[in-house]
Design an enzyme around this catalytic site. Structure first.
Site, PDB file in Angstrom:
ATOM      1  N   LYS A 193       0.855  -1.183   0.000  1.00 30.18           N
ATOM      2  CA  LYS A 193       0.000   0.000   0.000  1.00 30.18           C
ATOM      3  C   LYS A 193       0.889   1.231   0.000  1.00 30.18           C
ATOM      4  O   LYS A 193       1.676   1.444   0.915  1.00 30.18           O
ATOM      5  CB  LYS A 193      -0.892  -0.021   1.238  1.00 30.18           C
ATOM      6  CG  LYS A 193      -1.761   1.211   1.358  1.00 30.18           C
ATOM      7  CD  LYS A 193      -2.755   1.079   2.489  1.00 30.18           C
ATOM      8  CE  LYS A 193      -3.582   2.337   2.608  1.00 30.18           C
ATOM      9  NZ  LYS A 193      -4.522   2.252   3.719  1.00 30.18           N
ATOM     10  N   LYS A 246      -2.261  -1.712  -3.764  1.00 31.60           N
ATOM     11  CA  LYS A 246      -3.131  -0.540  -3.702  1.00 31.60           C
ATOM     12  C   LYS A 246      -2.311   0.729  -3.759  1.00 31.60           C
ATOM     13  O   LYS A 246      -1.308   0.801  -3.041  1.00 31.60           O
ATOM     14  CB  LYS A 246      -3.902  -0.613  -2.382  1.00 31.60           C
ATOM     15  CG  LYS A 246      -4.765   0.580  -2.083  1.00 31.60           C
ATOM     16  CD  LYS A 246      -5.300   0.469  -0.685  1.00 31.60           C
ATOM     17  CE  LYS A 246      -6.085   1.733  -0.414  1.00 31.60           C
ATOM     18  NZ  LYS A 246      -6.419   1.871   0.968  1.00 31.60           N
TER      19      LYS A 246
HETATM   20  C1  PBG Z   1      -7.600   3.156   5.768  1.00 29.91           C
HETATM   21  C2  PBG Z   1      -7.881   3.004   4.312  1.00 29.91           C
HETATM   22  C3  PBG Z   1      -7.702   3.949   3.286  1.00 29.91           C
HETATM   23  C4  PBG Z   1      -8.198   3.348   2.134  1.00 29.91           C
HETATM   24  C5  PBG Z   1      -8.611   2.072   2.476  1.00 29.91           C
HETATM   25  N1  PBG Z   1      -8.406   1.872   3.821  1.00 29.91           N
HETATM   26  C6  PBG Z   1      -7.215   5.339   3.325  1.00 29.91           C
HETATM   27  C7  PBG Z   1      -5.830   5.647   3.682  1.00 29.91           C
HETATM   28  O1  PBG Z   1      -4.993   4.782   3.921  1.00 29.91           O
HETATM   29  O2  PBG Z   1      -5.558   6.837   3.778  1.00 29.91           O
HETATM   30  C8  PBG Z   1      -8.276   3.989   0.773  1.00 29.91           C
HETATM   31  C9  PBG Z   1      -9.368   3.495  -0.110  1.00 29.91           C
HETATM   32  C10 PBG Z   1      -9.726   4.373  -1.247  1.00 29.91           C
HETATM   33  O3  PBG Z   1      -9.109   5.433  -1.491  1.00 29.91           O
HETATM   34  O4  PBG Z   1     -10.677   4.015  -1.954  1.00 29.91           O
HETATM   35  N2  PBG Z   1      -6.277   3.039   6.108  1.00 29.91           N
HETATM   36 ZN    ZN Z   2      -5.757   3.887   8.115  1.00 33.05          ZN
END
Ligand code: PBG
Ligand code: ZN
Length: 322
Positions: A193, A246
């Site tokens: 991520k 992601k």
């Molecule tokens: C929480 C989380 C996020 C997303 C999924 N779980 C946001 C982040 O990490 O700031 C993003 C999902 C999306 O943008 O559709 N940690």
């Molecule tokens: Zn988070």
């Protein structure tokens, strides 16, 4: 000329015959934002077609979706009380916990329920962990995240999906789940991520933006490709069942590389900003929405994704775009 690749493009039948990549309805996971209250279906401005749902409305919407094969969903809790220690994240009364219970009671094995595991929507500061001395403390955060996963497992969730990016959280979660008799609760790790501006609309939807600073001390640097394998293989070794990449669109090299290096199923998350860009351009008549969406979906599958988490799921499945 010996080689004429156009021979196999002559008509639709032969093109279909040699198409390397196929999509199936089974690959799609639909995200839901759940809030407290009753009769709430509240649109999220930057994500046309996506709403906040109260549990009663969520049940109705899921029932409708099941008719077109939307039988895998991932839940995000919104609007919970925010504290320094994120205690509302693993409360028995958390909105996600209540939603999981209600969904499982109503739909049982007809519906596969996944929950996002992270505390950014539950902390006053909006970071994905517990802060000590202005630093997101890894091991204390892991303890809370594992508690959150356990609370969801106790509510009956099928799979938990940790999105926090702390080190060692998969092993900690696996051990705590097993110790409590939840050895069959699966883990889909947001393994790879990146710290990304593509999460912008989501943070508005989940009210989870960091109050100060950014997430670069725990999410990955998008300049790094090799490091994605370190993350992915660590999570595999720690017991993850599915690995996720992601965001998806700008990271297909990462999906492709991971596919070459693991035998586990790979999910990609076609995130909020990617969705909003397509929706905005389509609303302006600048692109053909269906064609662009499906081109993106085939590209994810071609890169090596077995599962696709996308806000487009409803359009794709309900309008028979596959
Ligand atoms: C929480 C989380 C996020 C997303 C999924 N779980 C946001 C982040 O990490 O700031 C993003 C999902 C999306 O943008 O559709 N940690
Ligand atoms: Zn988070």
């Amino acid at each position: 000329m010996l080689q004429r690749p156009r021979r196999l493009r002559k008509n639709a039948i032969v093109r279909e015959m040699v198409a390397e990549t196929k999509l199936s309805k089974d690959m799609f996971i639909y995200p839901y934002f759940v809030v407290n209250g009753k009769n709430v279906v509240h649109p999220i401005a930057a994500m046309p077609g996506i709403n906040h749902y109260s549990v009663d409305e969520l049940l109705k919407d899921v029932e409708k979706g099941l008719k077109s094969g939307i039988n895998k969903i991932i839940l995000f809790g919104v609007g919970e009380s925010k504290t320094e220690d994120a205690s509302s994240s693993f409360s028995d009364n958390a909105i996600v916990v209540k939603a999981v219970r209600a969904l499982k009671e109503k739909f049982g094995e007809q519906l596969y329920v996944i929950t996002d595991i992270c505390v950014c929507a539950y902390t006053t500061h909006g970071h994905c962990g517990i802060i000590h001395n202005e630093y997101v403390h890894n091991d204390d955060s892991v303890k809370v995240l594992a508690q959150m996963a356990l609370a969801h497992a106790q509510a009956g969730v099928d799979m938990v999906a940790p999105s926090d990016m702390m080190d060692g959280r998969i092993l900690a979660m696996r051990e705590l789940l097993d110790k409590n008799g939840f050895e069959n609760t699966a883990i889909m790790s947001y393994s790879i991520k990146y710290a990304s501006a593509y999460y912008g609309p989501f943070r508005e939807a989940a009210d989870s933006a960091p109050q100060k600073g950014d997430r670069k001390s725990y999410q990955m640097d998008f300049r790094n490709g090799n490091e994605s394998l370190t993350e992915g293989l660590l999570d595999e070794a720690e017991g993850a069942d599915v690995l996720m990449v992601k965001p998806a669109l700008a990271y297909m090299d990462v999906i492709f590389n991971l596919r070459k290096n693991t035998l586990l199923p790979i999910a990609c998350y076609n995130v909020s900003g990617e969705y909003s860009m397509v929706k905005a351009a389509a609303a302006n008549g600048w692109i053909d929405e269906q064609k662009i969406v499906m081109e993106n979906m085939y590209a994810f599958a071609r890169a090596g994704a077995n599962l696709i988490i996308t806000y487009h799921t409803k359009d794709i499945l309900e309008r028979d775009w596959i």
